[in-house]
Design a protein around this motif. Structure first.
Motif, PDB file in Angstrom:
ATOM      1  N   GLY A 174      44.847  29.891  42.029  1.00 32.37           N
ATOM      2  CA  GLY A 174      45.414  29.110  40.939  1.00 32.37           C
ATOM      3  C   GLY A 174      45.583  29.939  39.687  1.00 32.37           C
ATOM      4  O   GLY A 174      45.514  29.428  38.565  1.00 32.37           O
ATOM      5  N   ALA A 175      45.796  31.241  39.874  1.00 30.35           N
ATOM      6  CA  ALA A 175      45.872  32.175  38.751  1.00 30.35           C
ATOM      7  C   ALA A 175      47.302  32.659  38.540  1.00 30.35           C
ATOM      8  O   ALA A 175      47.953  33.130  39.465  1.00 30.35           O
ATOM      9  N   SER A 176      47.775  32.543  37.329  1.00 20.12           N
ATOM     10  CA  SER A 176      49.119  33.012  36.975  1.00 20.12           C
ATOM     11  C   SER A 176      49.013  34.394  36.338  1.00 20.12           C
ATOM     12  O   SER A 176      48.273  34.591  35.372  1.00 20.12           O
ATOM     13  N   VAL A 177      49.725  35.374  36.926  1.00 21.72           N
ATOM     14  CA  VAL A 177      49.725  36.729  36.367  1.00 21.72           C
ATOM     15  C   VAL A 177      50.673  36.774  35.174  1.00 21.72           C
ATOM     16  O   VAL A 177      51.865  36.489  35.300  1.00 21.72           O
ATOM     17  N   LYS A 178      50.121  37.136  34.035  1.00 21.93           N
ATOM     18  CA  LYS A 178      50.920  37.192  32.805  1.00 21.93           C
ATOM     19  C   LYS A 178      51.436  38.592  32.519  1.00 21.93           C
ATOM     20  O   LYS A 178      52.538  38.766  32.010  1.00 21.93           O
ATOM     21  N   LYS A 179      50.622  39.585  32.865  1.00 19.39           N
ATOM     22  CA  LYS A 179      51.047  40.959  32.575  1.00 19.39           C
ATOM     23  C   LYS A 179      50.190  41.941  33.352  1.00 19.39           C
ATOM     24  O   LYS A 179      48.998  41.730  33.558  1.00 19.39           O
ATOM     25  N   LYS A 204      42.684  29.157  30.981  1.00 20.18           N
ATOM     26  CA  LYS A 204      41.857  30.175  30.350  1.00 20.18           C
ATOM     27  C   LYS A 204      42.367  31.573  30.699  1.00 20.18           C
ATOM     28  O   LYS A 204      42.667  31.869  31.847  1.00 20.18           O
ATOM     29  N   ALA A 205      42.438  32.427  29.679  1.00 23.07           N
ATOM     30  CA  ALA A 205      42.908  33.794  29.873  1.00 23.07           C
ATOM     31  C   ALA A 205      41.773  34.672  30.384  1.00 23.07           C
ATOM     32  O   ALA A 205      40.602  34.483  30.041  1.00 23.07           O
ATOM     33  N   GLU A 206      42.137  35.626  31.237  1.00 26.99           N
ATOM     34  CA  GLU A 206      41.151  36.535  31.810  1.00 26.99           C
ATOM     35  C   GLU A 206      41.823  37.877  32.054  1.00 26.99           C
ATOM     36  O   GLU A 206      43.012  37.954  32.358  1.00 26.99           O
ATOM     37  N   SER A 207      41.068  38.958  31.911  1.00 30.49           N
ATOM     38  CA  SER A 207      41.606  40.292  32.136  1.00 30.49           C
ATOM     39  C   SER A 207      40.788  40.988  33.217  1.00 30.49           C
ATOM     40  O   SER A 207      39.548  40.968  33.183  1.00 30.49           O
ATOM     41  N   LEU A 208      41.471  41.569  34.213  1.00 30.27           N
ATOM     42  CA  LEU A 208      40.821  42.265  35.310  1.00 30.27           C
ATOM     43  C   LEU A 208      41.280  43.717  35.335  1.00 30.27           C
ATOM     44  O   LEU A 208      42.476  44.003  35.199  1.00 30.27           O
ATOM     45  N   GLY A 216      34.701  50.021  51.568  1.00 34.82           N
ATOM     46  CA  GLY A 216      33.794  50.010  50.434  1.00 34.82           C
ATOM     47  C   GLY A 216      34.391  49.754  49.073  1.00 34.82           C
ATOM     48  O   GLY A 216      33.664  49.745  48.071  1.00 34.82           O
ATOM     49  N   ALA A 217      35.688  49.544  48.985  1.00 39.13           N
ATOM     50  CA  ALA A 217      36.313  49.301  47.683  1.00 39.13           C
ATOM     51  C   ALA A 217      35.952  47.918  47.156  1.00 39.13           C
ATOM     52  O   ALA A 217      35.773  46.976  47.928  1.00 39.13           O
ATOM     53  N   ASP A 218      35.811  47.805  45.844  1.00 29.63           N
ATOM     54  CA  ASP A 218      35.672  46.493  45.208  1.00 29.63           C
ATOM     55  C   ASP A 218      37.063  45.890  45.106  1.00 29.63           C
ATOM     56  O   ASP A 218      37.942  46.462  44.450  1.00 29.63           O
ATOM     57  N   VAL A 219      37.271  44.742  45.743  1.00 31.59           N
ATOM     58  CA  VAL A 219      38.611  44.163  45.839  1.00 31.59           C
ATOM     59  C   VAL A 219      38.635  42.754  45.259  1.00 31.59           C
ATOM     60  O   VAL A 219      37.802  41.916  45.616  1.00 31.59           O
ATOM     61  N   THR A 220      39.605  42.514  44.387  1.00 32.57           N
ATOM     62  CA  THR A 220      39.855  41.173  43.856  1.00 32.57           C
ATOM     63  C   THR A 220      41.262  40.757  44.256  1.00 32.57           C
ATOM     64  O   THR A 220      42.210  41.524  44.085  1.00 32.57           O
ATOM     65  N   VAL A 221      41.396  39.562  44.798  1.00 30.74           N
ATOM     66  CA  VAL A 221      42.695  39.037  45.221  1.00 30.74           C
ATOM     67  C   VAL A 221      43.103  37.909  44.276  1.00 30.74           C
ATOM     68  O   VAL A 221      42.322  36.985  44.027  1.00 30.74           O
ATOM     69  N   ILE A 222      44.319  37.999  43.775  1.00 36.50           N
ATOM     70  CA  ILE A 222      44.858  36.993  42.866  1.00 36.50           C
ATOM     71  C   ILE A 222      45.923  36.187  43.595  1.00 36.50           C
ATOM     72  O   ILE A 222      46.837  36.748  44.205  1.00 36.50           O
ATOM     73  N   GLU A 223      45.818  34.861  43.543  1.00 34.66           N
ATOM     74  CA  GLU A 223      46.778  33.971  44.185  1.00 34.66           C
ATOM     75  C   GLU A 223      47.231  32.904  43.191  1.00 34.66           C
ATOM     76  O   GLU A 223      46.407  32.244  42.563  1.00 34.66           O
ATOM     77  N   ALA A 224      48.552  32.731  43.069  1.00 32.45           N
ATOM     78  CA  ALA A 224      49.097  31.764  42.120  1.00 32.45           C
ATOM     79  C   ALA A 224      48.860  30.322  42.562  1.00 32.45           C
ATOM     80  O   ALA A 224      48.656  29.434  41.723  1.00 32.45           O
ATOM     81  N   LEU A 225      48.883  30.084  43.862  1.00 29.65           N
ATOM     82  CA  LEU A 225      48.695  28.722  44.375  1.00 29.65           C
ATOM     83  C   LEU A 225      47.202  28.365  44.403  1.00 29.65           C
ATOM     84  O   LEU A 225      46.345  29.241  44.280  1.00 29.65           O
ATOM     85  N   PRO A 226      46.886  27.080  44.590  1.00 29.32           N
ATOM     86  CA  PRO A 226      45.491  26.642  44.488  1.00 29.32           C
ATOM     87  C   PRO A 226      44.549  27.227  45.529  1.00 29.32           C
ATOM     88  O   PRO A 226      43.337  27.195  45.342  1.00 29.32           O
ATOM     89  N   ARG A 227      45.077  27.731  46.651  1.00 30.43           N
ATOM     90  CA  ARG A 227      44.202  28.295  47.676  1.00 30.43           C
ATOM     91  C   ARG A 227      44.850  29.522  48.301  1.00 30.43           C
ATOM     92  O   ARG A 227      46.072  29.687  48.272  1.00 30.43           O
ATOM     93  N   ILE A 228      44.015  30.379  48.866  1.00 28.49           N
ATOM     94  CA  ILE A 228      44.530  31.587  49.500  1.00 28.49           C
ATOM     95  C   ILE A 228      45.179  31.227  50.835  1.00 28.49           C
ATOM     96  O   ILE A 228      44.968  30.145  51.366  1.00 28.49           O
ATOM     97  N   LEU A 229      45.963  32.162  51.369  1.00 24.31           N
ATOM     98  CA  LEU A 229      46.678  31.936  52.627  1.00 24.31           C
ATOM     99  C   LEU A 229      47.319  30.551  52.632  1.00 24.31           C
ATOM    100  O   LEU A 229      47.055  29.722  53.510  1.00 24.31           O
ATOM    101  N   PRO A 230      48.166  30.266  51.649  1.00 26.22           N
ATOM    102  CA  PRO A 230      48.666  28.902  51.458  1.00 26.22           C
ATOM    103  C   PRO A 230      49.501  28.329  52.586  1.00 26.22           C
ATOM    104  O   PRO A 230      49.640  27.106  52.677  1.00 26.22           O
ATOM    105  N   ALA A 238      59.455  42.276  34.811  1.00 31.00           N
ATOM    106  CA  ALA A 238      59.257  41.655  33.495  1.00 31.00           C
ATOM    107  C   ALA A 238      57.787  41.572  33.101  1.00 31.00           C
ATOM    108  O   ALA A 238      57.453  41.596  31.913  1.00 31.00           O
ATOM    109  N   ILE A 239      56.881  41.465  34.090  1.00 32.49           N
ATOM    110  CA  ILE A 239      55.456  41.389  33.758  1.00 32.49           C
ATOM    111  C   ILE A 239      54.693  42.622  34.252  1.00 32.49           C
ATOM    112  O   ILE A 239      53.468  42.621  34.348  1.00 32.49           O
ATOM    113  N   GLY A 240      55.442  43.670  34.568  1.00 36.80           N
ATOM    114  CA  GLY A 240      54.820  44.939  34.932  1.00 36.80           C
ATOM    115  C   GLY A 240      54.597  45.161  36.403  1.00 36.80           C
ATOM    116  O   GLY A 240      54.012  46.181  36.784  1.00 36.80           O
TER     117      GLY A 240
END
Length: 466
Positions: free
Chosen positions: A237-242, A259-263, A199-213, A153-155
């Motif tokens: 603490g990030a919710s993936v919208k799409k 706040k909305a953000e695009s990565l 060497g990759a630039d890596v961003t990790v998104i986690e819905a809960l307030p902290r990683i490895l919850p 539903a969100i891709g």
């Protein structure tokens, strides 16, 4: 009866159960639709560790100067890294095949479906070679495992090119320059760690307030700090919208604190959990109870259907290979009527990132939520002799004891090779050890395991080297 027991699925749960059943004198068949060894040996635990080792060694080349060593123009052959991982998986797959022959276990290649039967459901196999074969046993054990969860539903639907699950992440043709990992559990963090090492630039998104919850909060915070030092970026603490596919990559829309953000990145890895493989097995028609894609079982792995059992990932969390093996051995020994290990034995968890994370038992917070008064000990590797000598001083050991009884109820570690050390605390909890036994245990010097002893002493105000 064609067999005493038929096991559907040959992962660490299925093939170990089959071996134990054979040892107990049973006539055994195992049904596998793809590869012996299941996801773990072929597409999970083992090949990921091979990749992680390559990444770890490559990353260490950048620190050789700290050891008085030099190397010129370090580089990597990504295809060679992936090829080594696949060779390791193939070797273990072959090893399982050898074990099946050794224990005279019949391997039926095909896809199984259950039908009503007595004393256990019949197993109808659509054979790989064509046609079908119906087999009957006194007992049937489901060990069908699980697969990556997706959210179309969100891709979050893998396409094998720009949106990956763990499977695609194991065998890409090239190493992406940028990567977004959605989910910070063990799978997500391990892939983030590997690709960052190359060497990759890596961003990790986690819905809960902290990683490895699921880890102790102190370990979780220390891990994020350590990963950030290596260049990883986090959005907790990030919710993936799409998730959208671009011409040359992907874009992930998230919301953090309103706040909305695009990565943007070349590739996204979806690591938002797993779902049990319960479809197309005929379970509904048999009346098997399923809860959120997992088969419901009792304390001996039995379903509500006579003669039918379920073990491992398909039977629910924790989704760990060693938990599946443990359940399988318990299940078949219960069926055979021989003394068996307790299903409530502590199950350690490990994350093979840099640094590694390992834990067993209750976190400090979980113990307090249960109303248990605790004594907590900590010991940092920065003052451990072996860690200093090895140049591996990052991390610490944390112990959690019941303040009233002195029983060890939890242990949590972050640091180099802590996944090889956690078993000491697992044995201690299994044996219901108290601080008295741990304090009296002699730990060899110099080893990083001495931090385990010191953390146990620290919980009772007896620490020696801080």
């Amino acid at each position: 009866m064609d067999f005493d027991v038929i096991i559907i699925g040959s992962g660490p749960g299925g093939y170990v159960t089959a071996i134990r059943a054979s040892q107990l004198g049973m006539k055994v068949a195992i049904v596998e639709r793809e590869n012996l060894g299941g996801i773990c040996l072929n597409w999970g635990c083992i090949p990921t560790k091979a990749l992680l080792k390559s990444g770890e060694v490559y990353e260490q080349l950048g620190h050789l100067g700290e050891y008085g060593l030099k190397v010129e123009k370090a580089s990597f052959d990504f295809a060679g890294v992936v090829q080594r991982s696949r060779k390791v998986a193939a070797q273990l797959n072959s090893g399982v095949g050898f074990l099946m022959k050794k224990h005279k276990i019949e391997v039926i290649e095909g896809t199984a479906k259950l039908e009503k039967g007595s004393p256990a459901p019949k197993v109808v196999v659509a054979l790989k070679a064509g046609g079908t074969r119906t087999v009957q046993a006194k007992h049937v054990i489901l060990a069908t495992g699980a697969r990556a969860r997706t959210i179309p539903a969100i891709g979050l639907e893998p396409d094998g090119e720009r949106v990956w699950t763990y499977r695609e992440a194991l065998t890409p043709k090239t190493c992406p320059k940028s990567l977004i990992v959605i989910g910070s559990g063990a799978i997500g963090i391990e892939f983030a760690s590997f690709y960052r090492a190359l060497g990759a630039d890596v961003t990790v998104i986690e819905a809960l307030p902290r990683i490895l919850p699921v880890e102790d909060e102190e370990v979780s915070k220390a891990a994020q700090k350590a990963y950030e030092k290596r260049g990883l970026t986090f959005r907790a603490g990030a919710s993936v919208k799409k998730l959208s596919k671009l011409k040359a990559g992907v874009s992930v829309e998230i919301e953090v604190a309103g706040k909305a953000e695009s990565l943007d990145a070349e590739v996204a890895i979806v690591a938002v959990g797993i779902v049990g493989n319960v479809e197309n097995l005929g379970l509904e028609a048999l009346g098997v109870k399923i809860d959120r894609t997992h088969v419901v079982t009792d304390s001996h792995c039995a379903t509500g259907v006579p003669g039918l059992y379920a073990i491992g990932d398909v039977a629910g969390p924790p989704w760990l290979a060693h938990k599946a093996s443990h359940e399988g051995v318990h299940c078949i020994e219960h069926i055979a009527g021989v003394p068996s290990s307790n299903l409530n034995s502590p199950i350690p968890g490990c994350t093979y990132s840099t640094p590694q994370i390992a834990s067993v038992g209750l976190t400090e917070a979980a113990a307090k939520e249960k109303g248990i008064a605790v004594k907590v000990g900590r010991f940092p590797f920065r003052v451990n002799g072996k860690a200093i000598a090895a140049g591996e001083t990052e991390g610490f050991v944390k112990t959690v004891f019941d303040a009233k009884t002195g029983a060890l109820i939890g242990a949590h570690m972050i640091g180099t090779e802590v996944t090889e050390m956690i078993q000491g605390f697992t044995v201690a909890i299994t044996l219901e050890a108290t601080e008295a036994e741990l304090h009296a245990t002699v730990f060899p010097h110099p080893t990083m395991s001495e931090a385990m002893h010191e953390a146990s002493l620290d919980a009772f105000g007896l620490v020696l080297h801080v």
